[in-house]
Design a protein around this motif. Structure first.
Motif, PDB file in Angstrom:
ATOM      1  N   LEU A 266       0.829  -1.210   0.000  1.00  0.00           N
ATOM      2  CA  LEU A 266       0.000   0.000   0.000  1.00  0.00           C
ATOM      3  C   LEU A 266       0.861   1.256   0.000  1.00  0.00           C
ATOM      4  CD1 LEU A 266      -2.679   1.475   0.180  1.00  0.00           C
ATOM      5  CD2 LEU A 266      -2.686   1.080   2.652  1.00  0.00           C
ATOM      6  N   ALA A 267       1.968   1.244   0.732  1.00  0.00           N
ATOM      7  CA  ALA A 267       2.839   2.419   0.791  1.00  0.00           C
ATOM      8  C   ALA A 267       3.363   2.778  -0.590  1.00  0.00           C
ATOM      9  CB  ALA A 267       4.006   2.165   1.747  1.00  0.00           C
ATOM     10  N   LYS A 268       3.819   1.780  -1.333  1.00  0.00           N
ATOM     11  CA  LYS A 268       4.366   2.050  -2.662  1.00  0.00           C
ATOM     12  C   LYS A 268       3.291   2.527  -3.627  1.00  0.00           C
ATOM     13  CE  LYS A 268       7.420  -0.836  -4.339  1.00  0.00           C
ATOM     14  NZ  LYS A 268       8.211  -2.053  -4.674  1.00  0.00           N
ATOM     15  N   LEU A 269       2.080   2.000  -3.490  1.00  0.00           N
ATOM     16  CA  LEU A 269       0.969   2.466  -4.319  1.00  0.00           C
ATOM     17  C   LEU A 269       0.666   3.933  -4.032  1.00  0.00           C
ATOM     18  CD1 LEU A 269      -1.411   1.836  -6.281  1.00  0.00           C
ATOM     19  CD2 LEU A 269      -2.768   1.256  -4.247  1.00  0.00           C
ATOM     20  N   SER A 270       0.642   4.300  -2.756  1.00  0.00           N
ATOM     21  CA  SER A 270       0.325   5.671  -2.348  1.00  0.00           C
ATOM     22  C   SER A 270       1.406   6.650  -2.786  1.00  0.00           C
ATOM     23  CB  SER A 270       0.149   5.726  -0.828  1.00  0.00           C
ATOM     24  OG  SER A 270      -0.864   4.831  -0.399  1.00  0.00           O
ATOM     25  N   LEU A 271       2.669   6.242  -2.679  1.00  0.00           N
ATOM     26  CA  LEU A 271       3.780   7.097  -3.104  1.00  0.00           C
ATOM     27  C   LEU A 271       3.782   7.264  -4.623  1.00  0.00           C
ATOM     28  CD1 LEU A 271       6.603   5.644  -0.822  1.00  0.00           C
ATOM     29  CD2 LEU A 271       5.519   7.894  -0.590  1.00  0.00           C
ATOM     30  N   ALA A 272       3.549   6.171  -5.325  1.00  0.00           N
ATOM     31  CA  ALA A 272       3.516   6.222  -6.791  1.00  0.00           C
ATOM     32  C   ALA A 272       2.407   7.145  -7.272  1.00  0.00           C
ATOM     33  CB  ALA A 272       3.333   4.812  -7.369  1.00  0.00           C
ATOM     34  N   TRP A 273       1.272   7.115  -6.558  1.00  0.00           N
ATOM     35  CA  TRP A 273       0.165   8.003  -6.935  1.00  0.00           C
ATOM     36  C   TRP A 273       0.598   9.462  -6.844  1.00  0.00           C
ATOM     37  CZ3 TRP A 273      -2.334  11.882  -4.321  1.00  0.00           C
ATOM     38  CH2 TRP A 273      -3.496  12.388  -4.941  1.00  0.00           C
ATOM     39  N   LEU A 275       3.542  10.610  -7.261  1.00  0.00           N
ATOM     40  CA  LEU A 275       4.496  10.863  -8.346  1.00  0.00           C
ATOM     41  C   LEU A 275       3.820  11.070  -9.694  1.00  0.00           C
ATOM     42  CD1 LEU A 275       7.228   8.245  -7.371  1.00  0.00           C
ATOM     43  CD2 LEU A 275       7.531  10.731  -7.399  1.00  0.00           C
ATOM     44  N   THR A 276       2.574  10.638  -9.831  1.00  0.00           N
ATOM     45  CA  THR A 276       1.882  10.819 -11.118  1.00  0.00           C
ATOM     46  C   THR A 276       1.477  12.262 -11.354  1.00  0.00           C
ATOM     47  OG1 THR A 276      -0.320  10.326 -10.207  1.00  0.00           O
ATOM     48  CG2 THR A 276       0.968   8.458 -11.055  1.00  0.00           C
ATOM     49  N   ASN A 277       1.499  13.090 -10.318  1.00  0.00           N
ATOM     50  CA  ASN A 277       1.135  14.500 -10.471  1.00  0.00           C
ATOM     51  C   ASN A 277       2.327  15.262 -11.033  1.00  0.00           C
ATOM     52  OD1 ASN A 277       0.577  17.297 -10.028  1.00  0.00           O
ATOM     53  ND2 ASN A 277      -0.941  16.729  -8.491  1.00  0.00           N
ATOM     54  N   PRO A 278       2.208  15.843 -12.218  1.00  0.00           N
ATOM     55  CA  PRO A 278       3.348  16.534 -12.853  1.00  0.00           C
ATOM     56  C   PRO A 278       3.807  17.770 -12.091  1.00  0.00           C
ATOM     57  CG  PRO A 278       1.308  16.957 -14.060  1.00  0.00           C
ATOM     58  CD  PRO A 278       0.990  15.896 -13.066  1.00  0.00           C
ATOM     59  N   ASN A 279       2.989  18.282 -11.183  1.00  0.00           N
ATOM     60  CA  ASN A 279       3.376  19.456 -10.405  1.00  0.00           C
ATOM     61  C   ASN A 279       4.116  19.105  -9.114  1.00  0.00           C
ATOM     62  OD1 ASN A 279       2.233  21.449 -12.168  1.00  0.00           O
ATOM     63  ND2 ASN A 279       0.207  20.809 -11.460  1.00  0.00           N
ATOM     64  N   VAL A 280       4.353  17.817  -8.896  1.00  0.00           N
ATOM     65  CA  VAL A 280       5.153  17.366  -7.754  1.00  0.00           C
ATOM     66  C   VAL A 280       6.608  17.286  -8.195  1.00  0.00           C
ATOM     67  CG1 VAL A 280       5.666  15.411  -6.248  1.00  0.00           C
ATOM     68  CG2 VAL A 280       3.297  16.117  -6.596  1.00  0.00           C
ATOM     69  N   SER A 281       7.466  18.115  -7.610  1.00  0.00           N
ATOM     70  CA  SER A 281       8.888  18.093  -7.968  1.00  0.00           C
ATOM     71  C   SER A 281       9.608  16.955  -7.259  1.00  0.00           C
ATOM     72  CB  SER A 281       9.552  19.421  -7.599  1.00  0.00           C
ATOM     73  OG  SER A 281       8.861  20.518  -8.147  1.00  0.00           O
ATOM     74  N   THR A 282       9.288  16.746  -5.977  1.00  0.00           N
ATOM     75  CA  THR A 282       9.880  15.650  -5.221  1.00  0.00           C
ATOM     76  C   THR A 282       8.945  15.247  -4.094  1.00  0.00           C
ATOM     77  OG1 THR A 282      11.850  14.862  -4.027  1.00  0.00           O
ATOM     78  CG2 THR A 282      11.175  17.133  -3.634  1.00  0.00           C
ATOM     79  N   VAL A 283       8.954  13.964  -3.770  1.00  0.00           N
ATOM     80  CA  VAL A 283       8.150  13.404  -2.676  1.00  0.00           C
ATOM     81  C   VAL A 283       9.089  13.133  -1.503  1.00  0.00           C
ATOM     82  CG1 VAL A 283       6.756  11.435  -1.931  1.00  0.00           C
ATOM     83  CG2 VAL A 283       6.483  12.357  -4.255  1.00  0.00           C
ATOM     84  N   MET A 305       2.171   1.117 -13.392  1.00  0.00           N
ATOM     85  CA  MET A 305       1.005   0.285 -13.112  1.00  0.00           C
ATOM     86  C   MET A 305      -0.256   1.120 -12.898  1.00  0.00           C
ATOM     87  SD  MET A 305       2.811  -2.395 -10.451  1.00  0.00           S
ATOM     88  CE  MET A 305       1.316  -3.389 -10.269  1.00  0.00           C
ATOM     89  N   LEU A 306      -0.071   2.429 -12.685  1.00  0.00           N
ATOM     90  CA  LEU A 306      -1.220   3.298 -12.401  1.00  0.00           C
ATOM     91  C   LEU A 306      -1.852   3.755 -13.717  1.00  0.00           C
ATOM     92  CD1 LEU A 306       0.104   5.334  -9.340  1.00  0.00           C
ATOM     93  CD2 LEU A 306      -1.108   3.165  -9.409  1.00  0.00           C
ATOM     94  N   THR A 307      -2.511   2.846 -14.364  1.00  0.00           N
ATOM     95  CA  THR A 307      -3.212   3.117 -15.613  1.00  0.00           C
ATOM     96  C   THR A 307      -4.452   3.961 -15.330  1.00  0.00           C
ATOM     97  OG1 THR A 307      -4.549   1.126 -15.347  1.00  0.00           O
ATOM     98  CG2 THR A 307      -2.446   0.897 -16.524  1.00  0.00           C
ATOM     99  N   PRO A 308      -5.056   4.548 -16.362  1.00  0.00           N
ATOM    100  CA  PRO A 308      -6.292   5.306 -16.142  1.00  0.00           C
ATOM    101  C   PRO A 308      -7.350   4.504 -15.395  1.00  0.00           C
ATOM    102  CG  PRO A 308      -5.454   5.742 -18.337  1.00  0.00           C
ATOM    103  CD  PRO A 308      -4.573   4.680 -17.750  1.00  0.00           C
ATOM    104  N   GLU A 309      -7.420   3.202 -15.688  1.00  0.00           N
ATOM    105  CA  GLU A 309      -8.397   2.343 -15.022  1.00  0.00           C
ATOM    106  C   GLU A 309      -8.101   2.229 -13.521  1.00  0.00           C
ATOM    107  OE1 GLU A 309     -10.133  -2.262 -15.234  1.00  0.00           O
ATOM    108  OE2 GLU A 309      -8.391  -1.671 -16.421  1.00  0.00           O
ATOM    109  N   VAL A 310      -6.826   2.030 -13.181  1.00  0.00           N
ATOM    110  CA  VAL A 310      -6.439   1.914 -11.768  1.00  0.00           C
ATOM    111  C   VAL A 310      -6.655   3.242 -11.046  1.00  0.00           C
ATOM    112  CG1 VAL A 310      -4.507   1.541 -10.186  1.00  0.00           C
ATOM    113  CG2 VAL A 310      -4.805   0.046 -12.171  1.00  0.00           C
ATOM    114  N   LEU A 311      -6.309   4.340 -11.708  1.00  0.00           N
ATOM    115  CA  LEU A 311      -6.496   5.668 -11.098  1.00  0.00           C
ATOM    116  C   LEU A 311      -7.974   5.943 -10.825  1.00  0.00           C
ATOM    117  CD1 LEU A 311      -3.919   7.751 -13.173  1.00  0.00           C
ATOM    118  CD2 LEU A 311      -3.756   7.138 -10.753  1.00  0.00           C
TER     119      LEU A 311
END
Length: 327
Positions: A266-273, A275-283, A305-311
């Motif tokens: 779950l942690a990696k899924l939440s962090l990856a999400w 990172l998908t925001n282009p306005n995030v410079s660093t997490v 893995m965060l396809t439009p369907e998963v998002l």
């Protein structure tokens, strides 16, 4: 490691970085802090986040000793401090964003971190008792002196940041380059709604904190246990109550189910999400154990893995997407 520009600036930050809030000088030993920074640096992390208020200055002292002992080339890493809350000794002119405290706090941070300059220097909160104009001029002075390379804000409103930018333009000074807001699947309004004009018109960068909502989105709290975690620390009662609200726990449990379907933590899924925001410079990652940090530093691998369907599934579970104004 992936590297991203800090907004419109030329500075490149690792997409995942390491912060010291609640851990360095407080929750973990200096030896563990040393190990964490080594693991991060070896993985390509080049940004280490700190503040005068973290452990009342002790966090910066710990990080400073680690940076000196490793002898890393100064050009290879970016280090920050923040000014507002002061250190151990509070009092008049020892907190806030007055010219006096901004400059004295910077000099003190340089000594604690044992560096000649700060790459990033943040106004940790807005100061209602100091004109923004005074703070902008003070930051520009530090820039001219070479004591800081970029300055920014943390948890300022879009209106306050716009005022700082306007003042800088009016007086031909250098305005804020970045903002450090909280951003995660539960806290999204500032970054996804309030700051949109700042991103579009001014190229504001962001160094986001609490990407796992203080651990709720790591999965560790879905059973309601907080013993030996940051939410169990003295003085964190305020955070514990808001993070562990029943509705939040329910969403985290459902999100855990989706993470299980995808076969990722779950942690990696939440962090990856994030990172998908282009306005995030660093997490900015927080960690108290090296294994935990090593695992989270591989979150970039989950982004594809965060396809439009998963998002869409994530949005259906969280129901936290801010409503944007119609133009």
């Amino acid at each position: 490691m992936e590297y991203r520009r800090l907004g419109k600036s030329g500075l490149q930050l690792s997409a995942l970085s390491l912060g010291s809030w609640l851990t360095f000088g407080n929750q973990i030993s200096d030896q563990v802090a040393d190990e964490l920074m080594g693991v991060a640096y070896d993985a390509g992390v080049n940004f280490f986040d700190n503040a005068e208020g973290y452990a009342e200055g002790k966090s910066e002292e710990v990080m400073g000793r680690i940076l000196k002992s490793h002898g890393w080339e100064r050009e290879s890493y970016v280090v920050s401090s923040k000014v507002f809350f002061g250190t151990e000794n509070k009092g008049p002119n020892r907190v806030g964003l007055s010219r006096k405290h901004v400059i004295e706090a910077c000099n003190a941070a340089l000594k604690r971190l044992q560096v000649d300059y700060l790459d990033l220097y943040f106004c940790h909160r807005p100061d209602k008792n100091t004109p923004i104009e005074e703070t902008v001029f003070a930051m520009n002075t530090l820039l001219q002196q070479g004591k800081i390379l970029y300055w920014g804000t943390s948890e300022w409103s879009a209106t306050e940041i716009m005022e700082a930018i306007s003042i800088a333009k009016q007086y031909h000074l250098i305005g804020p380059t970045m903002e450090q807001p909280q951003y995660n699947l539960l806290e999204r309004t500032k970054l996804e709604k309030d700051y949109q004009l700042l991103f579009k018109e001014h190229g504001l960068g962001t160094t986001i904190w609490s990407p796992l909502a203080s651990g709720l989105l790591s999965g560790k709290y879905t059973a309601g246990a907080v013993k030996d975690t940051r939410l169990d620390l003295k003085g964190m009662e305020w955070l514990k109550e808001s993070v562990l609200a029943e509705e939040n726990l329910k969403k985290a449990q459902q999100l855990q189910g989706l993470a299980d379907e995808l076969g990722v933590p779950l942690a990696k899924l939440s962090l990856a999400w994030c990172l998908t925001n282009p306005n995030v410079s660093t997490v900015i990652l927080g960690a108290s154990k090296t294994e935990q940090l090593k695992e989270n530093l591989t979150a970039i691998e989950v982004v594809p893995m965060l396809t439009p369907e998963v998002l869409t599934k994530i949005e259906d579970i969280m129901q936290t997407k801010p409503v944007l104004p119609q133009f």
